[in-house]
Every structure is written in structure tokens, then in C-alpha cells.
Enzyme design. Structure first.
Site, mmCIF file in Angstrom:
data_model
loop_
_atom_site.group_PDB
_atom_site.id
_atom_site.type_symbol
_atom_site.label_atom_id
_atom_site.label_comp_id
_atom_site.label_asym_id
_atom_site.label_seq_id
_atom_site.Cartn_x
_atom_site.Cartn_y
_atom_site.Cartn_z
ATOM 1 N N GLU A 158 0.679 -1.270 0.031
ATOM 2 C CA GLU A 158 -0.004 -0.020 -0.043
ATOM 3 C C GLU A 158 1.061 1.238 0.215
ATOM 4 O O GLU A 158 1.781 1.387 0.894
ATOM 5 C CB GLU A 158 -0.887 0.152 1.323
ATOM 6 C CG GLU A 158 -1.671 1.453 1.476
ATOM 7 C CD GLU A 158 -2.390 1.439 2.599
ATOM 8 O OE1 GLU A 158 -3.492 0.534 2.933
ATOM 9 O OE2 GLU A 158 -2.307 2.113 3.431
ATOM 10 N N ARG A 184 -16.343 2.591 3.042
ATOM 11 C CA ARG A 184 -17.185 3.535 3.601
ATOM 12 C C ARG A 184 -16.281 5.052 4.004
ATOM 13 O O ARG A 184 -16.934 6.058 3.483
ATOM 14 C CB ARG A 184 -17.864 3.154 4.915
ATOM 15 C CG ARG A 184 -18.952 4.276 5.315
ATOM 16 C CD ARG A 184 -19.230 4.035 6.692
ATOM 17 N NE ARG A 184 -18.177 4.459 7.574
ATOM 18 C CZ ARG A 184 -18.195 4.438 8.909
ATOM 19 N NH1 ARG A 184 -19.462 3.941 9.756
ATOM 20 N NH2 ARG A 184 -17.495 4.937 9.589
ATOM 21 N N ASP A 243 -14.187 7.390 6.935
ATOM 22 C CA ASP A 243 -14.637 7.875 8.339
ATOM 23 C C ASP A 243 -15.486 8.945 8.246
ATOM 24 O O ASP A 243 -15.290 9.940 7.166
ATOM 25 C CB ASP A 243 -13.124 8.158 8.962
ATOM 26 C CG ASP A 243 -12.422 6.924 9.502
ATOM 27 O OD1 ASP A 243 -13.109 6.043 9.747
ATOM 28 O OD2 ASP A 243 -11.467 6.728 9.355
ATOM 29 N N LYS A 255 -21.553 -7.098 3.598
ATOM 30 C CA LYS A 255 -20.648 -6.359 2.454
ATOM 31 C C LYS A 255 -20.215 -7.732 1.476
ATOM 32 O O LYS A 255 -20.066 -7.035 0.349
ATOM 33 C CB LYS A 255 -19.515 -5.763 3.226
ATOM 34 C CG LYS A 255 -18.370 -4.943 2.826
ATOM 35 C CD LYS A 255 -18.158 -3.905 3.806
ATOM 36 C CE LYS A 255 -16.598 -4.483 4.363
ATOM 37 N NZ LYS A 255 -15.873 -3.366 5.112
ATOM 38 N N GLN A 294 -7.475 -4.684 8.372
ATOM 39 C CA GLN A 294 -6.917 -3.632 9.074
ATOM 40 C C GLN A 294 -5.331 -4.324 9.671
ATOM 41 O O GLN A 294 -5.318 -5.424 9.891
ATOM 42 C CB GLN A 294 -7.585 -3.232 10.348
ATOM 43 C CG GLN A 294 -7.082 -2.280 11.092
ATOM 44 C CD GLN A 294 -6.753 -0.821 10.199
ATOM 45 O OE1 GLN A 294 -5.731 -0.873 9.766
ATOM 46 N NE2 GLN A 294 -7.810 -0.115 10.358
ATOM 47 N N THR A 316 -4.081 4.896 -1.361
ATOM 48 C CA THR A 316 -5.117 5.132 -0.667
ATOM 49 C C THR A 316 -5.861 6.322 -1.175
ATOM 50 O O THR A 316 -5.368 7.106 -2.120
ATOM 51 C CB THR A 316 -4.421 5.544 0.894
ATOM 52 O OG1 THR A 316 -3.704 6.644 0.794
ATOM 53 C CG2 THR A 316 -4.031 4.280 1.468
ATOM 54 N N TYR A 317 -6.910 6.769 -0.524
ATOM 55 C CA TYR A 317 -7.859 7.942 -0.919
ATOM 56 C C TYR A 317 -7.963 8.599 0.096
ATOM 57 O O TYR A 317 -8.242 8.373 1.372
ATOM 58 C CB TYR A 317 -9.189 7.108 -1.367
ATOM 59 C CG TYR A 317 -10.371 7.874 -2.022
ATOM 60 C CD1 TYR A 317 -10.263 8.182 -3.301
ATOM 61 C CD2 TYR A 317 -11.246 8.597 -1.281
ATOM 62 C CE1 TYR A 317 -11.105 9.051 -3.929
ATOM 63 C CE2 TYR A 317 -12.136 9.325 -1.875
ATOM 64 C CZ TYR A 317 -11.917 9.655 -3.206
ATOM 65 O OH TYR A 317 -12.921 10.407 -4.101
ATOM 66 N N TYR A 353 -11.579 -6.483 9.970
ATOM 67 C CA TYR A 353 -11.036 -5.697 11.089
ATOM 68 C C TYR A 353 -10.849 -6.945 12.004
ATOM 69 O O TYR A 353 -12.008 -7.489 12.751
ATOM 70 C CB TYR A 353 -12.067 -4.730 11.733
ATOM 71 C CG TYR A 353 -12.149 -3.461 10.595
ATOM 72 C CD1 TYR A 353 -11.123 -2.432 10.834
ATOM 73 C CD2 TYR A 353 -12.847 -3.581 9.795
ATOM 74 C CE1 TYR A 353 -11.268 -1.317 9.814
ATOM 75 C CE2 TYR A 353 -13.145 -2.628 8.756
ATOM 76 C CZ TYR A 353 -12.087 -1.371 8.902
ATOM 77 O OH TYR A 353 -12.518 -0.280 8.062
HETATM 78 P P1 FAD Z 1 -18.151 -0.436 6.736
HETATM 79 O O1 FAD Z 1 -17.788 -1.803 5.986
HETATM 80 O O2 FAD Z 1 -19.366 0.450 6.135
HETATM 81 O O3 FAD Z 1 -18.211 -0.563 8.313
HETATM 82 C C1 FAD Z 1 -18.245 0.791 8.816
HETATM 83 C C2 FAD Z 1 -18.842 0.401 10.510
HETATM 84 O O4 FAD Z 1 -20.394 0.190 10.129
HETATM 85 C C3 FAD Z 1 -18.455 -0.805 10.972
HETATM 86 O O5 FAD Z 1 -18.551 -0.664 12.586
HETATM 87 C C4 FAD Z 1 -19.623 -2.033 10.689
HETATM 88 O O6 FAD Z 1 -19.699 -3.032 11.515
HETATM 89 C C5 FAD Z 1 -20.765 -1.207 10.686
HETATM 90 N N1 FAD Z 1 -21.869 -1.584 9.595
HETATM 91 C C6 FAD Z 1 -21.763 -2.008 8.336
HETATM 92 N N2 FAD Z 1 -22.816 -2.416 7.905
HETATM 93 C C7 FAD Z 1 -23.784 -1.983 8.946
HETATM 94 C C8 FAD Z 1 -25.337 -2.131 8.693
HETATM 95 N N3 FAD Z 1 -25.865 -2.593 7.812
HETATM 96 N N4 FAD Z 1 -25.845 -1.899 10.100
HETATM 97 C C9 FAD Z 1 -25.255 -1.290 11.112
HETATM 98 N N5 FAD Z 1 -23.879 -1.469 11.074
HETATM 99 C C10 FAD Z 1 -23.033 -1.467 10.019
HETATM 100 N N6 FAD Z 1 -9.876 5.212 4.741
HETATM 101 C C11 FAD Z 1 -9.677 6.325 3.888
HETATM 102 O O7 FAD Z 1 -10.325 7.471 4.370
HETATM 103 N N7 FAD Z 1 -8.910 6.237 3.041
HETATM 104 C C12 FAD Z 1 -8.482 4.809 2.474
HETATM 105 O O8 FAD Z 1 -7.671 4.963 1.633
HETATM 106 C C13 FAD Z 1 -8.551 3.787 3.278
HETATM 107 N N8 FAD Z 1 -8.188 2.660 3.085
HETATM 108 C C14 FAD Z 1 -8.021 1.448 4.080
HETATM 109 C C15 FAD Z 1 -7.804 0.239 3.510
HETATM 110 C C16 FAD Z 1 -8.007 -0.752 4.683
HETATM 111 C C17 FAD Z 1 -7.355 -2.171 4.190
HETATM 112 C C18 FAD Z 1 -8.913 -0.639 5.865
HETATM 113 C C19 FAD Z 1 -8.878 -1.591 6.589
HETATM 114 C C20 FAD Z 1 -9.323 0.634 6.143
HETATM 115 C C21 FAD Z 1 -9.077 1.832 5.291
HETATM 116 N N9 FAD Z 1 -9.590 3.077 5.514
HETATM 117 C C22 FAD Z 1 -9.304 4.144 4.726
HETATM 118 C C23 FAD Z 1 -10.211 3.382 6.740
HETATM 119 C C24 FAD Z 1 -11.838 3.019 6.635
HETATM 120 O O9 FAD Z 1 -12.202 3.880 5.771
HETATM 121 C C25 FAD Z 1 -12.350 3.114 7.980
HETATM 122 O O10 FAD Z 1 -12.040 2.260 8.906
HETATM 123 C C26 FAD Z 1 -14.078 3.305 8.179
HETATM 124 O O11 FAD Z 1 -14.313 3.900 9.332
HETATM 125 C C27 FAD Z 1 -14.857 2.317 7.712
HETATM 126 O O12 FAD Z 1 -14.811 1.583 6.396
HETATM 127 P P2 FAD Z 1 -15.361 0.249 5.955
HETATM 128 O O13 FAD Z 1 -15.351 0.270 4.305
HETATM 129 O O14 FAD Z 1 -14.681 -0.871 6.518
HETATM 130 O O15 FAD Z 1 -16.865 0.617 6.458
#
Ligand code: FAD
Length: 295
Positions: free
Chosen positions: A17, A107, A109, A167, A178, A48-49, A147
Site C-alpha cells: 500500500e 465507507r 471515516d 458487504k 486492518q 489510498t484515498y 477488522y
Molecule cells: P463499513 O464496512 O461500512 O463499516 C463501517 C461500520 O459500520 C462498522 O462498524 C460496521 O460494523 C458497521 N456496519 C456495516 N454495515 C452495517 C449495517 N448494515 N448496519 C449497522 N452497522 C453496519 N480510509 C480512507 O479514508 N482512505 C483509505 O484509503 C482507506 N483505506 C483503508 C484500507 C484498509 C485495508 C482498511 C482496513 C481501512 C481503510 N480506511 C481508509 C479506513 C476506513 O475508511 C475506515 O475504517 C472506516 O471507518 C470504515 O470503512 P469500511 O469500508 O470498513 O466501512
């Protein structure tokens, strides 16, 4: 090439990455990093984004550069929490036009400033919404985040794994974890993954070599990654010497990878922090293991 086809063709898949340079630095500063990483023949490199789309153009530019100049398969990260459908579609059009076929759909943060939820997108509350949207367009191989110690917003690891199912079912092809420093946490996660009978997907383990204590403390405060006693001892004992800490950090990451590879991991994703030298050291440390396991 689609990353899902890379996972289907070989094991272990080794990937890196990188992050785009900040807005006020020239984009060319990434060239040295990419030049340094290409010799290690990674199976793909992810870009990354920036939060809220702060590096959209740079993510796209570096992904295209990887493909055209370095002939390495790019994986473009994309977040959706602050974007509307039109913005996402424009980015997907650009990725497609640039020949970038792989997306890590996230998604993102919640914005730090102002009311946390006031400027978030109603259409993309979760990564699953973005994954479904990208899948409808076809043509892309889609990865998602998972995670091993649970997502910080989720009340329990079990609930987070149950949320992961939606998902995956929205159209994921592979998962990247993570970062973690305790392999046992990852193995426990995989046991629960099987226990809840989630659809089988290739999982790549996120590994970050410790290069300095400040960086690690910052990252672990965001991710809540557990630091085992052995890891803490290393940080405390060697923090006065950056070279000693780097050497110990490389050894720790190497040990983690050797154990994960023996366990049978599908892939290792190294968070390079744009530091090719440390990445080269840990990749060299597993070169024979990589050859002997390669299928
Ligand atoms: P989601 O999968 O949508 O989950 C987010 C939260 O919502 C979790 O707590 C989950 O349990 C909960 N959830 C999911 N579905 C539901 C539902 N239907 N009902 C209720 N709760 C639900 N961030 C950046 O800004 N740029 C990047 O380039 C970046 N790269 C990353 C790369 C990796 C490998 C990882 C692990 C993280 C990265 N992140 C990045 C961080 C990431 O954007 C954050 O961790 C963010 O808070 C969650 O993204 P997600 O896609 O996992 O979200």
C-alpha cells in the site's frame, strides 16, 4: 488484470500500500517510492484515498501511473461517506478510462469538522452501498476492508463480522485486513468468520513494519490494534535509536509473516508508509518461503 484472478492463480499474493503525497508536495515525490517498490515484483499495489476525497485526483493519477509506467496492477481505494452518486460515477468513469480495474471499496471515516453526520451521503451509509453500486456497473474487481479486532465503531467483534456478511454479499471479491500486531487476534477472527459461515473469499493480512514509535502510537490510537507485550518491549527498549528500532520492527514483521504464511494465508498486504527500504528488507527475509509456498 483483475485482482480476483490473481488470487485464483497464486498463493501467497504479495501486495503493497502507498499513499499519495500531500497536496502541497509535488506528485513526483511518489516516483522514488514506486521505483523502489517495483523491483520486489508485488502482485499489486494499492493507493489510498484521502479522507473526504482530498486526494481523489492524485489517487487516480498514481493508479494510472502504476499501470502505464510501472506495469504493476493498481488497486485504487475509494471512500463514499461524503460523496453523492454523481461524484462516485465520475470517479468510476475516470478509473475505467484509465484502465484501472480494481477498487478497494470503503465507507471512509466521518468528517472530523462540524456536525459529524451533517455532510455525509444519504446514499452511501455503509461500504456495502458502494460495493453494490460498483457491482451494478460490472467490469471491476472489488475488495473490501475487514477488522480482525473489530471496527472501532462496532460494539462487538461478533457484530462486526455479521455486518461483514452484507458487504461480502453485495459483491466483494477479496478482503484486506486492518493492520494487526497479534496474529492470534487474526486467527480468532478467521475462526469466527468460519463459525458464522461467511462466504469464502481470499483474505490478505495487513502488516506494517514498525519504523518509528510516534507513527505507531498514532496508528494504533486510530485502529485500536492490540500491542502484545513482546511488541511493547521492543518499542520501549529501542525507541532511543531509530536504526535499532527499525531493525527490530523489520524482524517483528518478518516473524509475523512467517507465522501467517505457515498458517496458510492467501496474501500479505504490506503497509509500506512509502518506505521502500524497510519493505525490501521484509520481502527479502521471506524470499525462500515465498518461493517454497508458491502454488
Ligand atoms: P463499513 O464496512 O461500512 O463499516 C463501517 C461500520 O459500520 C462498522 O462498524 C460496521 O460494523 C458497521 N456496519 C456495516 N454495515 C452495517 C449495517 N448494515 N448496519 C449497522 N452497522 C453496519 N480510509 C480512507 O479514508 N482512505 C483509505 O484509503 C482507506 N483505506 C483503508 C484500507 C484498509 C485495508 C482498511 C482496513 C481501512 C481503510 N480506511 C481508509 C479506513 C476506513 O475508511 C475506515 O475504517 C472506516 O471507518 C470504515 O470503512 P469500511 O469500508 O470498513 O466501512
Amino acid at each position: 488484470m483483475l485482482i480476483k484472478d490473481i488470487f485464483a492463480a497464486k498463493k501467497p499474493v504479495i501486495s503493497f500500500e502507498v499513499f499519495p503525497p500531500k497536496k502541497d508536495s509535488p506528485v513526483e515525490t511518489i516516483y522514488d517510492t514506486l521505483e523502489g517498490l517495483r523491483g520486489m515484483k508485488p502482485d499489486f499495489i494499492s493507493v489510498t484515498y484521502g479522507a473526504g476525497g482530498s486526494t481523489t485526483n492524485r489517487t487516480l493519477e498514481i493508479a494510472r501511473l502504476l499501470k502505464e509506467k510501472y506495469e504493476i496492477e493498481p488497486l485504487a481505494h475509494l471512500t463514499c461517506i461524503t460523496s453523492d452518486m454523481q461524484e462516485i460515477d465520475n470517479i468510476l468513469d475516470e478509473l475505467q478510462a484509465g484502465g484501472v480495474k480494481n477498487i478497494l471499496a470503503l465507507r471512509g471515516d466521518f468528517p472530523q469538522d462540524g456536525d459529524r453526520r451533517s455532510n455525509v451521503s444519504p446514499g452511501f451509509s455503509f461500504a456495502a452501498n458502494l460495493i453494490e453500486h460498483i457491482r451494478q456497473r460490472g467490469n471491476f474487481s472489488i475488495g473490501g476492508a475487514c477488522y480482525p479486532e473489530g471496527h472501532p465503531e462496532c460494539p462487538s467483534l461478533e457484530q462486526d463480522i455479521l455486518n461483514l456478511r452484507a458487504k461480502i454479499e453485495a459483491g466483494l471479491d477479496f478482503l484486506i485486513t486492518q493492520l494487526f500486531f497479534d496474529n492470534e487476534k487474526f486467527y480468532r477472527f478467521m475462526e469466527l468468520y468460519e463459525h458464522y459461515n461467511l462466504p469464502k473469499l481470499p483474505v490478505s493480512a495487513g502488516i506494517m513494519p514498525v519504523l518509528n514509535t510516534k507513527q505507531i502510537r498514532h496508528i494504533t490510537s486510530l485502529t485500536r490494534a492490540t500491542m502484545p507485550k513482546k511488541f511493547l518491549r521492543i518499542m520501549e527498549r529501542y525507541e532511543h535509536s531509530s536504526e535499532a528500532l527499525k531493525e527490530a520492527g523489520i524482524a517483528y514483521a518478518t516473524e509475523q509473516m512467517i507465522d501467517l504464511l505457515a498458517w496458510g494465508i492467501d496474501g500479505i498486504h504490506i503497509y509500506t508508509m512509502n518506505k521502500p527500504e524497510a519493505t525490501r528488507s521484509i520481502v527479502n527475509n521471506i524470499s525462500e518461503i515465498r518461493n517454497c509456498l508458491f502454488t
